[in-house]
Motif scaffolding. Structure first.
Motif, short mmCIF file in Angstrom:
data_model
loop_
_atom_site.label_atom_id
_atom_site.label_comp_id
_atom_site.label_asym_id
_atom_site.label_seq_id
_atom_site.Cartn_x
_atom_site.Cartn_y
_atom_site.Cartn_z
N LEU A 12 0.80 -1.22 0.00
CA LEU A 12 0.00 0.00 0.00
C LEU A 12 0.84 1.28 0.00
O LEU A 12 0.29 2.38 0.08
CB LEU A 12 -0.95 0.00 1.20
CG LEU A 12 -2.00 -1.11 1.19
CD1 LEU A 12 -2.85 -1.06 2.44
CD2 LEU A 12 -2.85 -1.06 -0.07
N ASP A 13 2.16 1.15 -0.11
CA ASP A 13 3.06 2.32 -0.23
C ASP A 13 2.81 3.40 0.81
O ASP A 13 2.84 4.59 0.49
CB ASP A 13 2.94 2.95 -1.62
CG ASP A 13 3.55 2.10 -2.72
OD1 ASP A 13 4.39 1.25 -2.40
OD2 ASP A 13 3.18 2.30 -3.88
N GLY A 14 2.50 3.03 2.04
CA GLY A 14 2.32 4.02 3.10
C GLY A 14 0.93 4.62 3.19
O GLY A 14 0.70 5.54 3.96
N TYR A 15 -0.02 4.11 2.43
CA TYR A 15 -1.37 4.65 2.43
C TYR A 15 -2.32 3.90 3.37
O TYR A 15 -3.52 4.17 3.39
CB TYR A 15 -1.97 4.62 1.02
CG TYR A 15 -1.20 5.45 0.02
CD1 TYR A 15 -1.06 6.82 0.20
CD2 TYR A 15 -0.63 4.86 -1.09
CE1 TYR A 15 -0.36 7.59 -0.72
CE2 TYR A 15 0.06 5.62 -2.03
CZ TYR A 15 0.19 6.98 -1.84
OH TYR A 15 0.88 7.72 -2.75
N ALA A 16 -1.83 2.96 4.13
CA ALA A 16 -2.70 2.13 4.98
C ALA A 16 -3.51 2.96 5.97
O ALA A 16 -4.69 2.69 6.18
CB ALA A 16 -1.88 1.07 5.72
N ASP A 17 -2.91 4.00 6.57
CA ASP A 17 -3.65 4.81 7.54
C ASP A 17 -4.81 5.55 6.90
O ASP A 17 -5.92 5.60 7.45
CB ASP A 17 -2.72 5.80 8.25
CG ASP A 17 -1.77 5.12 9.22
OD1 ASP A 17 -2.04 3.97 9.64
OD2 ASP A 17 -0.76 5.75 9.58
N THR A 18 -4.59 6.11 5.72
CA THR A 18 -5.67 6.81 5.01
C THR A 18 -6.79 5.83 4.67
O THR A 18 -7.97 6.13 4.86
CB THR A 18 -5.15 7.47 3.72
OG1 THR A 18 -4.13 8.41 4.06
CG2 THR A 18 -6.25 8.18 2.96
N LEU A 44 -3.49 -0.90 -5.47
CA LEU A 44 -3.31 0.49 -5.86
C LEU A 44 -3.45 0.65 -7.36
O LEU A 44 -3.10 -0.25 -8.12
CB LEU A 44 -1.94 1.01 -5.41
CG LEU A 44 -1.68 1.03 -3.91
CD1 LEU A 44 -0.30 1.60 -3.63
CD2 LEU A 44 -2.75 1.81 -3.16
N MET A 45 -3.93 1.80 -7.76
CA MET A 45 -4.13 2.12 -9.17
C MET A 45 -3.76 3.59 -9.36
O MET A 45 -4.04 4.42 -8.50
CB MET A 45 -5.62 1.91 -9.49
CG MET A 45 -6.08 2.41 -10.80
SD MET A 45 -7.89 2.15 -10.87
CE MET A 45 -8.16 2.69 -12.53
N LEU A 67 -6.12 8.56 -2.77
CA LEU A 67 -4.94 8.60 -1.89
C LEU A 67 -4.06 9.81 -2.19
O LEU A 67 -3.49 10.40 -1.29
CB LEU A 67 -4.15 7.30 -2.02
CG LEU A 67 -4.95 6.05 -1.66
CD1 LEU A 67 -4.18 4.79 -2.01
CD2 LEU A 67 -5.35 6.08 -0.19
N THR A 68 -3.94 10.16 -3.46
CA THR A 68 -3.25 11.39 -3.87
C THR A 68 -4.01 11.93 -5.08
O THR A 68 -4.72 11.20 -5.76
CB THR A 68 -1.78 11.16 -4.29
OG1 THR A 68 -1.75 10.36 -5.48
CG2 THR A 68 -0.96 10.50 -3.20
N GLY A 118 -6.85 3.65 -4.01
CA GLY A 118 -6.96 2.32 -3.44
C GLY A 118 -8.19 1.66 -4.03
O GLY A 118 -9.25 2.30 -4.09
N VAL A 119 -8.07 0.43 -4.50
CA VAL A 119 -9.16 -0.26 -5.18
C VAL A 119 -9.69 -1.38 -4.28
O VAL A 119 -8.93 -2.22 -3.80
CB VAL A 119 -8.67 -0.88 -6.52
CG1 VAL A 119 -9.82 -1.55 -7.25
CG2 VAL A 119 -7.99 0.17 -7.38
#
Length: 127
Positions: A12-18, A44-45, A67-68, A118-119
């Motif tokens: 998840l490249d650091g996006y788990a908290d979001t 991720l996409m 996510l971004t 995130g998908v």
């Protein structure tokens, strides 16, 4: 965070908290095992400016968490025009209505910035 949890969410490249916060907001409090299992299934996409994520009326088998970047939500009107109704940004979910209801997409969604999402698929939630 334990080492086992870090390894499980490395994809998840650091996006788990979001993702965790967004899923909790959407689904309410989930037990840790359920949330961990769901996060492990997220992929991720990345889409570029101008890419269409969904078209209004299409079937919806996935939802996405921004996510971004930034998206634009457009709803088709009876006269054929489109009205911009929202600008989802990081932490916002899109596509959840079609995913949960089984109906068609309520709007067309277009990237207005390069965007990472995130998908989450219907099968991920049904399991």
């Amino acid at each position: 965070m334990s080492t086992a949890t870090s390894v499980a969410f490395e994809h998840l490249d650091g996006y788990a908290d979001t993702l965790r916060e967004t899923l909790t907001r959407l689904c309410g409090e989930l037990d840790e095992d359920t949330l961990t299992d769901l996060l492990a299934r997220v992929s991720l996409m990345r889409i570029r400016v101008g890419d269409v994520l969904y078209r209004q009326g299409e079937a919806g088998e996935h939802m996405h968490v921004v996510l971004t970047g930034r998206l634009q939500v457009r709803v088709g009107m009876v006269d054929g025009s489109e009205r911009v109704v929202a600008y989802p940004q990081p932490g916002d979910a899109v596509g959840e209505m079609a995913l949960f209801s089984g109906g068609g997409r309520a709007a067309t969604i277009v990237a207005i910035r390069d965007t990472t999402l995130g998908v989450i698929g219907r099968a991920d939630i049904d399991d």
